[in-house]
Design a protein around this motif. Structure first.
Motif, short mmCIF file in Angstrom:
data_model
loop_
_atom_site.label_atom_id
_atom_site.label_comp_id
_atom_site.label_asym_id
_atom_site.label_seq_id
_atom_site.Cartn_x
_atom_site.Cartn_y
_atom_site.Cartn_z
N LEU A 34 0.84 -1.20 0.00
CA LEU A 34 0.00 0.00 0.00
C LEU A 34 0.87 1.24 0.00
O LEU A 34 2.05 1.21 0.40
N THR A 35 0.29 2.34 -0.47
CA THR A 35 0.96 3.65 -0.40
C THR A 35 0.13 4.54 0.52
O THR A 35 -1.10 4.48 0.50
N ALA A 75 6.93 3.30 -9.06
CA ALA A 75 8.08 2.42 -9.35
C ALA A 75 8.31 1.46 -8.19
O ALA A 75 8.68 0.30 -8.39
N ALA A 76 8.03 1.92 -6.96
CA ALA A 76 8.20 1.05 -5.79
C ALA A 76 7.11 -0.02 -5.76
O ALA A 76 7.39 -1.20 -5.46
N ARG A 92 5.56 -1.24 -8.33
CA ARG A 92 5.93 -2.17 -9.41
C ARG A 92 7.00 -3.16 -8.94
O ARG A 92 6.92 -4.37 -9.18
N ALA A 93 8.00 -2.62 -8.22
CA ALA A 93 9.10 -3.47 -7.76
C ALA A 93 8.60 -4.50 -6.75
O ALA A 93 8.99 -5.67 -6.80
N VAL A 94 7.73 -4.08 -5.86
CA VAL A 94 7.21 -5.01 -4.84
C VAL A 94 6.41 -6.12 -5.54
O VAL A 94 6.60 -7.32 -5.26
N VAL A 95 5.53 -5.72 -6.46
CA VAL A 95 4.68 -6.71 -7.13
C VAL A 95 5.52 -7.67 -7.97
O VAL A 95 5.42 -8.90 -7.84
N ALA A 120 13.58 3.43 -5.92
CA ALA A 120 12.31 2.74 -5.63
C ALA A 120 12.39 1.27 -6.02
O ALA A 120 11.89 0.40 -5.29
N SER A 121 13.03 0.99 -7.14
CA SER A 121 13.15 -0.40 -7.59
C SER A 121 13.99 -1.21 -6.61
O SER A 121 13.64 -2.33 -6.22
#
Ligand code: F6P
Length: 319
Positions: A7-8, A18-19, A21-24, A264-265
């Motif tokens: 979540l954000t 971008a974060a 995306r990286a988590v998913v 973020a990645s």
């Protein structure tokens, strides 16, 4: 962990997408099921949770804002709200979560961790006010927006021999003002961490103008005062016309810089790997190029140290 959520929360910042995306993508790569919570902790309470796949985060690395949206949620501050949020995760078998946000969001992450949900925090805020990381996601982009604005202001201020007071965000932290001020060659940088003397600033401006300077840029962090007040006080002390620009939420929008996307990645992937290792209650950060995980309790109870050396450098170079 087998199933994780992301979540954000809090004020959005460029690079949050971008974060996410990286988590998913990192979670799926490691064989986890990954869920997204919409609207921060509000979505956790309202059970607004959906499963993500590789395509759900396509075409977002370059976008500002957050596809998961964000909220500042009062209900989640109560123990009942926190329990409800944890229950909504548990009923789907979600046992880990990555929270992307600033210090307020970290308080919530800390609570979830205490309720037995494995939790990782990622610092997403333009303010750069989170300790135990050299930089937060969005800060680099926000600073570049301020620098770009000051470049433009400088042109017109020179033509008219005016002074420009630029008020920037940062809440209680002066980093946006400091970094943008240094990078744009501002004459004066006002931050909440260092006391200032308007008499001295007004006198220095008058001397500079009398020696041929054609403009003066004063960057003021919102935590150090209101641009309008500073301009009025300075004009009262010297006769140089001052104009005020409040950059506001412009600083939080637009495409993230490559630095923010890479940060973020890295942090998104690191948070997922930490959850897989069984770690919980940590804030992910980067210190001197190295990824680190620090106890969230320690992070929320510490204050970010102000870079006095950089402040002194900006002062030395701005004569
Ligand atoms: O924390 C990010 C931030 O943009 C601060 O710099 C600013 O003080 C605040 O959020 C503004 O909050 P809001 O978006 O609620 O106006």
């Amino acid at each position: 962990v087998k199933k994780i959520a992301v979540l954000t929360s809090g004020g959005d910042s460029q690079g949050m997408n971008a974060a996410v995306r990286a988590v998913v993508r990192s979670g799926l790569y490691h064989g986890l099921e990954v869920f997204a919570v919409q609207r921060g902790y509000a979505g956790l309470i309202n059970d607004d949770i959906r499963e993500m796949d590789l395509r759900s985060v396509g075409d977002i690395i370059q976008r500002g804002g957050t596809i998961l949206q964000s909220a500042r949620c009062k209900e989640f501050m109560s123990p009942e709200g926190q329990q409800l949020g944890a229950d909504n995760l548990r009923k789907r078998g979600i046992d880990g979560i990555v929270v992307i946000g600033g210090d307020g969001s970290y308080q919530g992450a800390n609570k979830l961790s205490k309720l037995g949900i494995k939790t990782m925090g990622i610092p997403g805020t333009i303010d750069n006010d989170i300790p135990f990381t050299d930089i937060t996601i969005g800060f680099d982009t926000a600073v570049s927006i301020v620098v770009d604005a000051i470049n433009k202001l400088r042109d017109t201020m020179s033509s008219h021999e005016r002074s420009s007071v630029v008020e920037v965000m940062g809440r209680h932290c002066g980093d946006i003002a400091l970094y943008a001020g240094l990078a744009s060659g501002a004459e004066t940088i006002l931050v909440p961490e260092v006391p200032y003397d308007l008499n001295e600033i007004a006198a220095r401006m008058a001397t500079n103008f009398s020696q041929g300077k054609r403009h003066s840029i004063i960057v003021v962090a919102e935590g150090a005062g209101k641009g309008e007040d500073i301009a009025a006080e300075i004009m009262r002390r010297n006769s140089i016309e001052a104009r005020v620009t409040v950059l506001g939420h412009i600083q939080r929008g637009g495409a993230p810089t490559h630095n923010d996307r890479i940060l973020a990645s890295n942090l998104g992937d690191f948070a997922v790997r930490k959850l897989i290792e069984g770690d919980s209650g940590k804030s992910c950060g980067i210190i001197k190029g190295e990824l680190v995980a620090t106890d969230i309790n320690t992070v929320v109870n510490s204050k970010k140290q102000f870079n006095m050396e950089l402040y002194e450098l900006a002062k030395r170079l701005s004569q």
